[in-house]
Write an enzyme that holds these catalytic residues in place. Structure first.
Site, short mmCIF file in Angstrom:
data_model
loop_
_atom_site.label_atom_id
_atom_site.label_comp_id
_atom_site.label_asym_id
_atom_site.label_seq_id
_atom_site.Cartn_x
_atom_site.Cartn_y
_atom_site.Cartn_z
CB CYS A 118 -0.91 0.02 1.23
SG CYS A 118 -2.26 -1.16 1.12
NE ARG A 123 -3.00 3.92 3.41
CZ ARG A 123 -2.57 4.69 4.40
NH1 ARG A 123 -1.32 4.60 4.79
NH2 ARG A 123 -3.36 5.52 5.02
CB VAL A 125 -6.65 -0.03 3.05
CG1 VAL A 125 -5.63 1.01 3.50
CG2 VAL A 125 -7.24 -0.72 4.26
CG ASP A 126 -6.41 5.78 2.41
OD1 ASP A 126 -5.95 5.22 3.41
OD2 ASP A 126 -5.74 6.56 1.70
CG LEU A 127 -12.02 4.05 -0.98
CD1 LEU A 127 -12.40 3.33 -2.27
CD2 LEU A 127 -12.63 5.44 -0.94
#
Length: 426
Positions: A118, A123, A125-127
């Site tokens: 990431c 990233r 994963v931020d969402l």
């Protein structure tokens, strides 16, 4: 390291059973963390990613039993012993982040490693994190881990507006919302069949969910979820992959368990190319009788559009189409790494950024090629099925992440294919 050897030997005929969807199963398994009651998943695929998720859940104290030769998974999270998902397991598979929402929703805290690779600021994963923050979670990112805490009284219902469509973030938010206080509205939600499947499973467990399959999902939080038994939806990517086998080689193959609604946009492109697809009641029958297929243009899009995970396989078909095809990749960057390998087999492909132009040739020739990822590996196998001579595909370990018994299934419809141990030089 293993290799797969493919020898082109003409039309295929027979039946191929399609297994449960890996991507659906990887979201369904963490749903066990939402309840202290048993969750049973049937029609489960037997793949390395499923074993990785099993190891992750077991590291948290969940029980996961593989029954009926792995086709049934019996899960229980009655007594979790840990709320920490370590990097050693998470780095192997991005779907590991899906344990975050359920643990946070049920027990109010979780520590989960960021998935490997990431880049800061960009990233995916931020969402996931933004959605949980909207529900009141306190998130602290340090030393490569997300340290998450729910507010006193638990997560709160919220309006979540995703700036981008994300399947994983929709799944994490959906699971967390089932136990949040009040109503959660997820806007710009992913519409994939795997989302619908997860919602159906959660509803069986007692969740109150509406709108799955559309871009707005509404969840009314409940106090607790119970156990359930749920069949994993058919794998639409495996389905599309095996539908392409007779399209490339000729012949007639019935894909058992296949459904048009899972692959409608893909089927439209097959029809344009001159491939016949018929619903049979048991699945989908695909046939190509005579002549070359026609060139078609393809644009990958989120569901219900053409899936990015079938782009490489579709390119293999279009390599020998009559005319010129253009494939536009709008989901992922660097998704044409299979093109140079197909070119080794005689394909004429030009790649410019997110576009690939494929000039159809009459015939591909067998060659030694190297798989760069999961979908690329199977596209090279498909190309080898129709090529003259022998194709040797190296680095096929990628296959084990997404295709169950690929050699056996293709051999069952007449393909000349085998898997061998690579012989080291010297």
């Amino acid at each position: 390291m293993d290799q797969i050897i493919v020898r082109g030997n003409g039309p295929l005929k027979g039946e191929i059973p399609i297994t449960g969807a890996k991507n659906a199963c990887l979201a369904l398994m963490p749903a066990t963390l939402l309840t202290d009651q048993p969750l049973t998943l049937t029609n489960a695929p037997r793949l390395s990613d499923i074993r990785t998720m099993t190891a992750l859940l077991q590291s948290l104290g969940a029980e996961v039993a593989s029954l009926q030769d792995g086709q049934v998974l019996a899960l229980s999270s009655h007594d979790l012993t840990s709320h920490r998902a370590d990097y050693d397991i998470v780095r192997k598979m991005r779907a590991s982040i899906l344990v975050l929402g359920p643990m946070l929703a049920r027990d109010g805290h979780a520590v989960v490693s960021l998935p490997g690779g990431c880049a800061i600021g960009a990233r995916p994963v931020d969402l996931h994190l933004r959605a949980l923050e909207a529900m009141g979670a306190d998130l602290d990112l340090r030393e490569g881990y997300v340290h998450a805490k729910a507010p006193s009284g638990g997560l709160r219902g919220a309006v979540i507006d995703f700036p981008l469509v994300s399947v994983g973030a929709t799944e994490n938010a959906l699971m967390a919302a089932t136990l949040a206080r009040g109503t959660t509205v997820i806007n710009n939600a992913a519409r994939e069949p795997e989302i619908v499947d997860l919602a159906e499973c959660l509803r069986r467990m007692g969740a109150q969910i509406e709108g799955e399959g559309t871009s707005t999902i509404t969840v009314e939080g409940v106090q607790a979820l119970g156990g359930a038994t749920h069949p994993v939806v058919t794998d639409r990517i495996e389905l599309g992959t095996y539908m392409l086998a007779p399209a490339i080689c000729g012949g007639e193959v019935e894909c058992l368990g296949g459904r048009i609604d899972l692959v409608a946009a893909f089927c439209e492109k097959l029809d344009e190319a001159g491939i016949e697809v018929v619903e049979t009641g048991r699945g989908l029958k695909v046939s190509r009788k005579n002549g070359r297929v026609r060139a078609v243009d393809v644009v990958t899009e989120p569901f219900p559009g053409f899936p990015t995970d079938l782009q490489a396989q579709m390119m293999a078909l279009l390599c020998t189409a009559e005319g010129t095809s253009v494939l536009e990749e709008k989901i992922f960057e660097n998704r044409f790494m299979h093109a140079p390998e197909l070119a080794r087999m005689g394909a004429r492909i030009e790649v410019h950024g997110g576009h690939a132009t494929v000039h159809g040739v009459e015939k591909l020739r067998g060659a030694p090629v190297m798989a760069t990822d999961l979908r690329a590996s199977v596209s090279l196998i498909l190309a080898g099925l129709a090529a003259e001579g022998e194709t040797i595909v190296s680095r096929v370990y990628h296959l084990d992440r997404g295709y169950e018994k690929v050699v056996r299934k293709l051999r069952g419809v007449g393909a000349d294919i085998e898997r061998i141990k690579e012989v080291a030089d010297g």
